[in-house]
Design an enzyme around this catalytic site. Structure first.
Site, mmCIF file in Angstrom:
data_model
loop_
_atom_site.group_PDB
_atom_site.id
_atom_site.type_symbol
_atom_site.label_atom_id
_atom_site.label_comp_id
_atom_site.label_asym_id
_atom_site.label_seq_id
_atom_site.Cartn_x
_atom_site.Cartn_y
_atom_site.Cartn_z
ATOM 1 N N ARG A 53 59.798 44.499 55.096
ATOM 2 C CA ARG A 53 59.382 43.710 53.925
ATOM 3 C C ARG A 53 59.088 42.248 54.264
ATOM 4 O O ARG A 53 58.078 41.717 53.809
ATOM 5 C CB ARG A 53 60.413 43.818 52.787
ATOM 6 C CG ARG A 53 60.041 43.006 51.568
ATOM 7 C CD ARG A 53 60.565 43.561 50.244
ATOM 8 N NE ARG A 53 61.875 44.159 50.317
ATOM 9 C CZ ARG A 53 63.027 43.477 50.448
ATOM 10 N NH1 ARG A 53 63.010 42.161 50.510
ATOM 11 N NH2 ARG A 53 64.171 44.114 50.499
ATOM 12 N N TYR A 106 37.625 32.825 39.253
ATOM 13 C CA TYR A 106 37.869 34.263 39.288
ATOM 14 C C TYR A 106 38.654 34.660 38.036
ATOM 15 O O TYR A 106 39.750 34.165 37.787
ATOM 16 C CB TYR A 106 38.627 34.644 40.559
ATOM 17 C CG TYR A 106 38.767 36.134 40.691
ATOM 18 C CD1 TYR A 106 37.671 36.928 41.004
ATOM 19 C CD2 TYR A 106 39.989 36.757 40.476
ATOM 20 C CE1 TYR A 106 37.794 38.306 41.093
ATOM 21 C CE2 TYR A 106 40.115 38.125 40.566
ATOM 22 C CZ TYR A 106 39.011 38.898 40.876
ATOM 23 O OH TYR A 106 39.137 40.259 40.963
ATOM 24 N N ASP A 179 40.313 28.590 46.865
ATOM 25 C CA ASP A 179 39.944 30.008 46.934
ATOM 26 C C ASP A 179 38.576 30.050 47.612
ATOM 27 O O ASP A 179 37.559 29.715 47.009
ATOM 28 C CB ASP A 179 39.905 30.610 45.521
ATOM 29 C CG ASP A 179 39.541 32.104 45.520
ATOM 30 O OD1 ASP A 179 38.994 32.582 46.543
ATOM 31 O OD2 ASP A 179 39.775 32.768 44.497
ATOM 32 N N LYS A 204 37.492 41.389 50.247
ATOM 33 C CA LYS A 204 36.060 41.139 50.170
ATOM 34 C C LYS A 204 35.456 41.037 51.576
ATOM 35 O O LYS A 204 35.651 41.939 52.371
ATOM 36 C CB LYS A 204 35.828 39.891 49.301
ATOM 37 C CG LYS A 204 36.619 39.897 47.989
ATOM 38 C CD LYS A 204 36.180 40.979 47.026
ATOM 39 C CE LYS A 204 37.141 41.161 45.854
ATOM 40 N NZ LYS A 204 37.410 39.963 45.072
HETATM 41 C C1 LIG Z 1 38.437 39.482 44.277
HETATM 42 C C2 LIG Z 1 38.775 38.041 44.155
HETATM 43 C C3 LIG Z 1 40.084 37.622 43.925
HETATM 44 C C4 LIG Z 1 41.228 38.610 43.721
HETATM 45 O O1 LIG Z 1 41.450 39.343 44.875
HETATM 46 P P1 LIG Z 1 42.039 40.866 44.865
HETATM 47 O O2 LIG Z 1 42.097 41.183 46.316
HETATM 48 O O3 LIG Z 1 41.076 41.698 44.089
HETATM 49 O O4 LIG Z 1 43.370 40.802 44.213
HETATM 50 C C5 LIG Z 1 40.331 36.263 43.845
HETATM 51 N N1 LIG Z 1 39.347 35.356 43.974
HETATM 52 C C6 LIG Z 1 38.067 35.723 44.186
HETATM 53 C C7 LIG Z 1 37.023 34.678 44.315
HETATM 54 C C8 LIG Z 1 37.732 37.069 44.275
HETATM 55 O O5 LIG Z 1 36.458 37.429 44.470
#
Ligand SMILES: *Cc1c(COP(=O)(O)O)cnc(C)c1O
Length: 385
Positions: A53, A106, A179, A204
């Site tokens: 963990r 997001y 982000d 992504k």
């Molecule tokens: C997809 C995404 C998230 C969230 O990520 P997950 O892996 O789906 O939890 C956060 N910020 C952006 C810009 C995203 O495209």
């Protein structure tokens, strides 16, 4: 291990830092699935591993690659999703702390801040972070602990000046977290522009194959806040599974081939779609008419990313009808994979969304760009017939 100090980012990514397995000489590091580790006879845990963990060797290997790509002195920390990584940053604040977040960001994270964040006593001000005047006015010296920006941001691809935002945050005693999911370390390294934390949904483009859910934080400094993030990850059981980390490491090997190809496709599509009679507006930071173009040209290298949006003439119905008629493009949420995706964003975000109703979000993949354009062109024409 080889001396990797002179290796470029592309070389570091391609060979996962050049690591090989010392026992078998395998050129691909093994996948470690064990959840528990042997204790030494004197009761110590000299290997550094105790239980799955808090830590895992495959997780560490993959984190090391991302830390190298982001030039992150504190290292990187993998989570079970981008959402788990981002919300750890919010959970590391104290009740009553103030934070600033983008008005358009997001969607699921904005919703979390408005619901769970509020329940936990976080005070959040949403502003257009690409407007530095608005950002400065929203930051409260001594009270604001975190400034969260997303650039380019979903789904309008507004661009926030990371260097300027870092200066504003630091002057007020706050941290800046970015982000950077839609830029990836190929285009932008927020830490080198002054950010304290960079976050990616590794689901992504970092993984790039739409087959693993993952999130990551990379830190500029191994300070108290960074330590708290590790405590939260372990305490909430939010670490990524080793198999997903292995897939992610494998995906990262081709990041420096995929990211430029996808950015070239996005740029080409944006330029062609901007001249399309059934498209009223194309949103892409690589177009000179985009409001964020100048800042993007400064803080993004080698292209402007794989994401673009189009506003379709004929409004919401025409946008949905266009998405219904594509063949090569896949009508699905998410982004950054090798397969191109199209989505009517307002439908998925629901009531209260700041996303225009006539907007289609496009994630450019690695297919032939002429095929991609033709598919969209035919769908747009059919939707307007
Ligand atoms: C997809 C995404 C998230 C969230 O990520 P997950 O892996 O789906 O939890 C956060 N910020 C952006 C810009 C995203 O495209």
């Amino acid at each position: 291990m080889s001396d990797t100090s002179s290796w470029s980012k592309a070389s570091l990514a391609a060979q996962a830092l050049g690591r090989t397995d010392p026992v078998t000489k395998a050129v691909v590091p093994p996948l470690h699935l064990a959840t528990t580790y042997l204790r030494d006879p004197d009761n110590a845990y000299r290997s550094g591993f105790v239980y799955g963990r808090p830590d895992n060797a495959t997780i560490r290997d993959t984190e090391a690659v991302i830390a190298a790509l982001e030039e992150a002195e504190a290292g990187a920390m993998l989570f079970g999703s981008g959402t788990a990584a981002a919300t750890a940053c919010f959970l590391a604040l104290d009740p009553g702390d103030h934070m600033v977040a983008p008005a358009v960001m997001y969607w699921a994270l904005r919703k979390w801040l408005l619901t769970e964040g509020r329940r936990l006593g976080l005070e959040v001000t949403f502003v257009e972070t690409d407007d530095l005047g608005q950002l400065e006015a929203a930051i409260r010296p001594g009270k604001t602990k975190l400034v969260w920006v997303e650039t380019p941001s979903n789904p309008l691809w507004t661009v926030t000046d990371i260097e300027a935002a870092a200066a504003l945050a630091h002057r007020a005693g706050a941290r800046l977290a970015v982000d950077s999911t839609c830029a990836s370390p190929f285009h932008t390294r927020p830490l080198s522009l002054g950010a304290d934390i960079v976050m990616h949904s590794a689901t992504k483009i970092l993984n790039g194959h739409s087959d693993a859910l993952a999130g990551v934080l990379a830190g500029a400094k191994a300070d108290e806040y960074w330590a708290r993030l590790a405590t939260i990850r372990s305490g909430m059981g939010a670490i990524l599974g080793p198999f997903e980390a292995y897939l992610l490491q494998r995906g990262l090997k081709t990041l420096y081939v995929r990211a430029p190809a996808q950015a070239r496709a996005a740029q080409d599509l944006a330029e062609r779609l901007a001249r399309h009679p059934q498209v009223s507006r194309v949103l892409y930071p690589g177009l000179p008419q985009h409001p964020g173009h100048e800042v993007a040209a400064r803080q993004m290298e080698k292209g402007f990313g794989f994401m673009l949006s189009v506003q379709v003439r004929g409004g919401e119905a025409a946008a949905i009808a266009t998405a219904a008629r594509v063949g090569l493009w896949k009508r699905a949420t998410s982004l950054g994979g090798v397969e191109s995706l199209i989505e009517h964003r307002a439908s998925i975000e629901g009531p209260g969304t700041p996303c225009p109703a006539d907007l289609l979000r496009l994630s450019a993949g690695i297919e032939d760009v002429d095929d991609l354009y033709r598919d969209l062109d035919e769908a747009l024409a059919a939707a307007h017939r």
